[in-house]
Design a protein around this motif. Structure first.
Motif, PDB file in Angstrom:
ATOM      1  N   UNK A  38      23.560  27.990  44.651  1.00 38.11           N
ATOM      2  CA  UNK A  38      24.003  27.041  43.636  1.00 38.11           C
ATOM      3  C   UNK A  38      25.426  27.384  43.192  1.00 38.11           C
ATOM      4  N   UNK A  39      25.658  28.659  42.910  1.00 34.62           N
ATOM      5  CA  UNK A  39      27.010  29.069  42.528  1.00 34.62           C
ATOM      6  C   UNK A  39      27.988  28.816  43.662  1.00 34.62           C
ATOM      7  N   UNK A  40      27.572  29.097  44.888  1.00 35.30           N
ATOM      8  CA  UNK A  40      28.449  28.863  46.044  1.00 35.30           C
ATOM      9  C   UNK A  40      28.862  27.393  46.115  1.00 35.30           C
ATOM     10  N   UNK A  41      27.892  26.493  45.873  1.00 36.36           N
ATOM     11  CA  UNK A  41      28.175  25.061  45.967  1.00 36.36           C
ATOM     12  C   UNK A  41      29.128  24.621  44.856  1.00 36.36           C
ATOM     13  N   UNK A  42      28.952  25.129  43.651  1.00 36.31           N
ATOM     14  CA  UNK A  42      29.838  24.763  42.544  1.00 36.31           C
ATOM     15  C   UNK A  42      31.247  25.312  42.792  1.00 36.31           C
ATOM     16  N   UNK A  43      31.318  26.545  43.256  1.00 37.37           N
ATOM     17  CA  UNK A  43      32.629  27.146  43.549  1.00 37.37           C
ATOM     18  C   UNK A  43      33.355  26.344  44.615  1.00 37.37           C
ATOM     19  N   UNK A  44      32.645  25.971  45.687  1.00 36.46           N
ATOM     20  CA  UNK A  44      33.269  25.221  46.776  1.00 36.46           C
ATOM     21  C   UNK A  44      33.714  23.835  46.313  1.00 36.46           C
ATOM     22  N   UNK A  50      38.204  32.115  39.459  1.00 37.54           N
ATOM     23  CA  UNK A  50      38.265  33.148  38.437  1.00 37.54           C
ATOM     24  C   UNK A  50      39.102  32.788  37.239  1.00 37.54           C
ATOM     25  N   UNK A  51      39.658  31.593  37.232  1.00 38.97           N
ATOM     26  CA  UNK A  51      40.405  31.115  36.075  1.00 38.97           C
ATOM     27  C   UNK A  51      39.610  29.996  35.409  1.00 38.97           C
ATOM     28  N   UNK A  52      40.115  29.485  34.299  1.00 41.46           N
ATOM     29  CA  UNK A  52      39.486  28.336  33.654  1.00 41.46           C
ATOM     30  C   UNK A  52      38.364  28.718  32.712  1.00 41.46           C
ATOM     31  N   UNK A  53      37.884  27.700  31.991  1.00 41.18           N
ATOM     32  CA  UNK A  53      36.850  27.875  30.964  1.00 41.18           C
ATOM     33  C   UNK A  53      35.676  26.960  31.280  1.00 41.18           C
ATOM     34  N   UNK A  54      34.473  27.506  31.200  1.00 36.54           N
ATOM     35  CA  UNK A  54      33.239  26.758  31.452  1.00 36.54           C
ATOM     36  C   UNK A  54      32.374  26.793  30.201  1.00 36.54           C
ATOM     37  N   UNK A  55      31.797  25.656  29.846  1.00 36.22           N
ATOM     38  CA  UNK A  55      30.850  25.576  28.734  1.00 36.22           C
ATOM     39  C   UNK A  55      29.511  25.098  29.278  1.00 36.22           C
ATOM     40  N   UNK A  56      28.477  25.903  29.089  1.00 42.04           N
ATOM     41  CA  UNK A  56      27.118  25.560  29.519  1.00 42.04           C
ATOM     42  C   UNK A  56      26.352  25.084  28.291  1.00 42.04           C
ATOM     43  N   UNK A  57      25.996  23.805  28.271  1.00 43.59           N
ATOM     44  CA  UNK A  57      25.415  23.170  27.085  1.00 43.59           C
ATOM     45  C   UNK A  57      23.896  23.173  27.202  1.00 43.59           C
ATOM     46  N   UNK A  58      23.231  23.750  26.206  1.00 41.01           N
ATOM     47  CA  UNK A  58      21.787  23.932  26.294  1.00 41.01           C
ATOM     48  C   UNK A  58      21.478  25.068  27.250  1.00 41.01           C
ATOM     49  N   UNK A  59      22.134  26.207  27.039  1.00 46.51           N
ATOM     50  CA  UNK A  59      22.130  27.289  28.028  1.00 46.51           C
ATOM     51  C   UNK A  59      20.824  28.053  28.113  1.00 46.51           C
ATOM     52  N   UNK A  60      19.937  27.914  27.113  1.00 46.53           N
ATOM     53  CA  UNK A  60      18.722  28.713  27.131  1.00 46.53           C
ATOM     54  C   UNK A  60      19.075  30.197  27.159  1.00 46.53           C
ATOM     55  N   UNK A  61      18.358  31.008  27.963  1.00 49.86           N
ATOM     56  CA  UNK A  61      18.656  32.437  28.026  1.00 49.86           C
ATOM     57  C   UNK A  61      19.794  32.772  28.985  1.00 49.86           C
ATOM     58  N   UNK A  62      20.612  31.786  29.318  1.00 49.84           N
ATOM     59  CA  UNK A  62      21.803  32.043  30.118  1.00 49.84           C
ATOM     60  C   UNK A  62      21.609  31.997  31.610  1.00 49.84           C
ATOM     61  N   UNK A  63      20.553  31.352  32.082  1.00 49.67           N
ATOM     62  CA  UNK A  63      20.225  31.369  33.506  1.00 49.67           C
ATOM     63  C   UNK A  63      21.372  30.848  34.372  1.00 49.67           C
ATOM     64  N   UNK A  64      21.954  29.709  33.991  1.00 49.81           N
ATOM     65  CA  UNK A  64      23.072  29.159  34.750  1.00 49.81           C
ATOM     66  C   UNK A  64      24.398  29.780  34.308  1.00 49.81           C
ATOM     67  N   UNK A  65      24.565  29.999  33.025  1.00 55.19           N
ATOM     68  CA  UNK A  65      25.813  30.565  32.507  1.00 55.19           C
ATOM     69  C   UNK A  65      26.172  31.852  33.232  1.00 55.19           C
ATOM     70  N   UNK A  66      25.204  32.757  33.356  1.00 57.37           N
ATOM     71  CA  UNK A  66      25.475  34.059  33.946  1.00 57.37           C
ATOM     72  C   UNK A  66      25.684  33.978  35.451  1.00 57.37           C
ATOM     73  N   UNK A  67      25.108  32.963  36.082  1.00 56.73           N
ATOM     74  CA  UNK A  67      25.319  32.784  37.516  1.00 56.73           C
ATOM     75  C   UNK A  67      26.752  32.341  37.805  1.00 56.73           C
ATOM     76  N   UNK A  68      27.314  31.506  36.924  1.00 56.79           N
ATOM     77  CA  UNK A  68      28.649  30.949  37.157  1.00 56.79           C
ATOM     78  C   UNK A  68      29.765  31.749  36.487  1.00 56.79           C
TER      79      UNK A  68
END
Length: 279
Positions: A38-44, A50-68
């Motif tokens: 999933x991270x590979x697909x978003x990165x591609x 490694x630059x920029x700012x990401x906001x994960x909305x409704x992050x729960x315990x950070x499952x997606x936030x920490x992956x990206x």
């Protein structure tokens, strides 16, 4: 909340803070992890470097936030449940570029400034969707992207694996046949027609990328945690019957290890090709 479209679908339900009360630790262990692909697909797709700012909305315990988070300079996870935010912070202790905020998505943009990526993963349907989509569009710069992750991580596809039909029957025996959600009920489930809402908020798309399912092994304890991770069977809903339900659930599962195939995951990429609509 609720927005007009949610009220029309679910006239007896509105968001309340008890939606996931008691579920945070169970969510972190009971939901099947998002795969590295999933991270590979978003990165591609986004060219994250490694630059920029990401906001994960409704992050729960950070499952997606920490992956990206390793692929951006700064990642911000926001969630309305303080226990989810605390769990996310505990899991992210070693990642210095991540921060967490306990807040409703409806209260965006707060003081976040312009960001490059906004993500929603199994969260958008709980929100005042037109309002939050408009807030997300205003957060993003002209070249920014919203990523909507369509996934089901509490249970797998098909009929193999844990006895989900029997688990559903057990939950119904304790909580009744109408789906519970916080202090209310959701007899018709949650809405999923987000395309019209995103387009109305000024997004172009989507461009979809699908990731295939994979085979995972799950312990009985992880399946128990998965049940408690759901808004429809969060621990607080059982009241003083929770010990009895827990005994019955664990007796149903025994000590087996289950093999389960996950559902495919679809990433919907929405681009900011137009100016945000006026307030």
């Amino acid at each position: 909340m609720p927005a007009a479209d949610r009220t029309a679908r679910n006239p007896g339900w509105s968001w309340d803070p008890s939606l996931y009360t008691g579920s945070a630790a169970f969510y972190a262990t009971g939901r099947m992890a998002y795969p590295p692909e999933l991270a590979d697909a978003v990165v591609a797709e986004l060219g994250l470097d490694g630059t920029g700012v990401l906001v994960d909305v409704g992050c729960g315990p950070g499952s997606l936030t920490l992956l990206l988070a390793p692929h951006v300079a700064r990642a911000i996870g926001i969630d309305a449940d303080p226990d989810m935010v605390a769990e996310a912070a505990k899991r992210a202790a070693a990642q210095s570029n991540v921060e967490w905020r306990c807040m409703r998505a409806e209260d965006l943009p707060a003081d976040l400034g312009t960001v490059d990526v906004v993500t929603f993963a199994q969260s958008f349907h709980w929100m005042d969707r037109p309002r939050v989509a408009a807030h997300a569009r205003r957060l993003l710069g002209r070249g920014g992207t919203l990523v909507h992750v369509s996934a089901m991580t509490h249970r797998g596809a098909g009929t193999d694996g844990p006895p989900w039909d029997a688990i559903d029957d057990l939950v119904e025996r304790y909580l009744g046949p109408v789906r519970r959600a916080g202090a209310g009920t959701l007899p018709d489930g949650t809405p999923n027609d987000e395309n019209v809402i995103y387009r109305a908020a000024g997004f172009d798309g989507p461009h979809d990328v699908e990731l295939p399912g994979r085979v995972v092994r799950r312990s009985a304890a992880e399946v128990v945690a998965s049940v408690y991770s759901l808004s429809s069977s969060a621990p607080h809903l059982f009241g003083d019957r929770l010990p009895a339900f827990d005994r019955d659930l664990r007796a149903l599962l025994g000590t087996a290890e289950f093999i389960e195939r996950t559902h495919p995951i679809t990433l919907h990429f929405w681009r900011c090709g137009r100016e945000a609509p006026a307030d």
